[in-house]
Write a protein that holds these residues in place. Structure first.
Motif, PDB file in Angstrom:
ATOM      1  N   PHE A 114      35.357  38.699  33.925  1.00 52.56           N
ATOM      2  CA  PHE A 114      33.877  38.462  33.116  1.00 52.56           C
ATOM      3  C   PHE A 114      34.038  36.902  32.577  1.00 52.56           C
ATOM      4  CE2 PHE A 114      31.687  38.028  29.181  1.00 52.56           C
ATOM      5  CZ  PHE A 114      30.547  38.036  29.460  1.00 52.56           C
ATOM      6  N   CYS A 118      31.531  33.897  33.837  1.00 59.57           N
ATOM      7  CA  CYS A 118      30.753  32.977  32.895  1.00 59.57           C
ATOM      8  C   CYS A 118      30.889  31.577  33.380  1.00 59.57           C
ATOM      9  CB  CYS A 118      30.895  33.460  31.694  1.00 59.57           C
ATOM     10  SG  CYS A 118      30.104  34.884  31.227  1.00 59.57           S
ATOM     11  N   GLU A 123      27.935  34.977  36.576  1.00 54.50           N
ATOM     12  CA  GLU A 123      27.514  36.149  35.882  1.00 54.50           C
ATOM     13  C   GLU A 123      26.175  35.546  34.853  1.00 54.50           C
ATOM     14  OE1 GLU A 123      27.862  39.886  34.233  1.00 54.50           O
ATOM     15  OE2 GLU A 123      29.228  39.007  35.794  1.00 54.50           O
ATOM     16  N   LYS A 327      28.670  45.933  32.207  1.00 54.50           N
ATOM     17  CA  LYS A 327      28.346  45.757  33.671  1.00 54.50           C
ATOM     18  C   LYS A 327      27.444  46.826  34.373  1.00 54.50           C
ATOM     19  CE  LYS A 327      28.477  43.124  37.274  1.00 54.50           C
ATOM     20  NZ  LYS A 327      27.840  41.864  37.111  1.00 54.50           N
ATOM     21  N   ASP A 330      23.800  46.401  33.681  1.00 50.43           N
ATOM     22  CA  ASP A 330      23.539  45.111  34.402  1.00 50.43           C
ATOM     23  C   ASP A 330      22.980  45.621  35.775  1.00 50.43           C
ATOM     24  OD1 ASP A 330      23.833  43.134  32.775  1.00 50.43           O
ATOM     25  OD2 ASP A 330      25.504  42.250  33.708  1.00 50.43           O
ATOM     26  N   GLN A 345      29.487  41.455  43.589  1.00 48.02           N
ATOM     27  CA  GLN A 345      29.343  41.249  42.018  1.00 48.02           C
ATOM     28  C   GLN A 345      30.823  40.979  41.502  1.00 48.02           C
ATOM     29  OE1 GLN A 345      26.551  42.782  39.775  1.00 48.02           O
ATOM     30  NE2 GLN A 345      25.147  43.453  41.534  1.00 48.02           N
TER      31      GLN A 345
END
Length: 363
Positions: A114, A118, A123, A327, A330, A345
């Protein structure tokens, strides 16, 4: 029959995590007998290549895209991150610490993925949304748990099958002396570096699969190129010590063969389960590996469990589940009409892509 069909994903993922745990124990035993972790990775990749390549050649002979120099260069790059750097770092860390320590640290992988996603703007982050806040909090919690495992030891936990049961800590002084050699800080840093390498692999593979969608062929080529790169690294690090390449002991031979088999079967299992139950389902079983390793390690490697490290492990797992929860929200928000998110993803991919050769994390 309906019950068996529903139970298959649970049984498959549980079997995969058990296989990972057994591999960690066997690998640690082999290294205790003098096997180089770098040689182990090279041999393991060779076995995985032999196992996977025939299936890729036969099953995707009509659907495999044309290989170009650019794609081949990308394959060389991602295979350097995983399995070469990742597994070399992981097994080297295991030499400094224990199997249950490195396996527990590896649960930080979703948080690391993650963080990198970013950084590379893969993300979507809206800090006002609860799920984004959850991913940030989960990352911080997981990192805090890893730090606690490194700095906090605590008392030995008595186990019924060990001599320290009922408060008998006669061997604690010996353990303390051994800890001087098992440098937890170096081991933790190496394991974290391995997680970053694995996460880079996940992100880069996500991009590569869009231009080269033959997943089985891609896996086979990663195994083959990884084998070559791992062999070069092993020769360079071990400075041509050919004695380290000997597999004279049964444990070393078992680690090589079993590791290669685990790699091929685990990749198939993860792909099969992910299509049916989604990638988060696979990630949810990661702590099972840690628990099995802790139990088997105390049986076969005489590894002790400490209160501080258990608490740190639990905190890491809590952080991991917070990230995965964020997540999952999401996916529900972006694709309300679909049960599962696409595999491409980054964070979701961390649940479905193993180290092409299984860790040990470790995976």
């Amino acid at each position: 029959m309906e019950f068996l069909a529903k139970a298959k994903p649970f049984l498959a993922v549980s079997l995969m995590q058990f296989s990972y745990a057994v591999m960690s124990i066997i690998a640690k035993s082999a290294m205790n007998q003098g096997m180089s972790p770098h040689v182990l990775v090279a041999y393991r990749m060779a076995v995985a290549s032999i196992l996977i390549a025939p299936f890729a050649i036969v099953l995707e002979r009509k659907t495999r895209p044309k290989m170009t120099f650019t794609i081949f260069a990308k394959i060389m790059l991602i295979s350097l991150f995983e399995p070469v750097l990742d597994q070399n770092l992981f097994y080297t860390a295991m030499k400094y610490t224990t199997t249950n320590f490195t396996t527990a640290i590896c649960n930080i992988l979703p948080a690391v993925t993650f963080l990198l996603a970013c950084i590379f703007r893969l993300e979507n982050m809206d800090i006002k949304r609860v799920n984004c806040q959850a991913k940030v909090v989960g990352t911080v919690v997981a990192i805090g748990g890893a730090t606690m495992m490194t700095l906090m030891k605590g008392k030995v936990i008595g186990l019924p099958w060990r001599a320290d049961w009922r408060g008998n800590h006669h061997n604690q002084s010996v353990e303390s002396g051994t800890d001087l050699k098992q440098n937890l800080l170096i081991g933790a840093l190496l394991t974290l570096a391995g997680c970053f390498s694995w996460s880079f692999f996940i992100i880069l593979q996500t991009v590569l699969l869009k231009s080269y969608p033959a997943q089985l062929s891609l896996t086979a080529m990663i195994c083959v190129t990884g084998m070559v790169e791992a062999a070069v690294m092993a020769f360079a690090v071990e400075k041509g010590n050919m004695a380290l390449w000997s597999l004279h002991s049964n444990c070393k031979l078992l680690a090589v063969i079993y590791g290669g088999v685990v790699s091929g079967t685990a990749f198939y299992i993860m792909g099969w389960v992910s299509k049916r139950r989604g990638p988060v389902f696979v990630s949810a079983f990661n702590p099972l590996n840690m628990v099995i390793v802790a139990i088997l390690g105390s049986f076969f490697l005489a590894e002790k469990m400490y209160v501080g490290r258990i608490i740190g492990s639990v905190i890491i797992v809590i952080g991991m589940y917070i990230v995965l929860w964020g997540k999952s929200k999401d996916r529900l928000q972006s694709e309300p009409d679909r049960v599962f998110a696409p595999i491409d993803q980054p964070i979701a991919a961390s649940a479905t892509v193993t180290m092409i050769v299984a860790r040990d994390s470790g995976n």
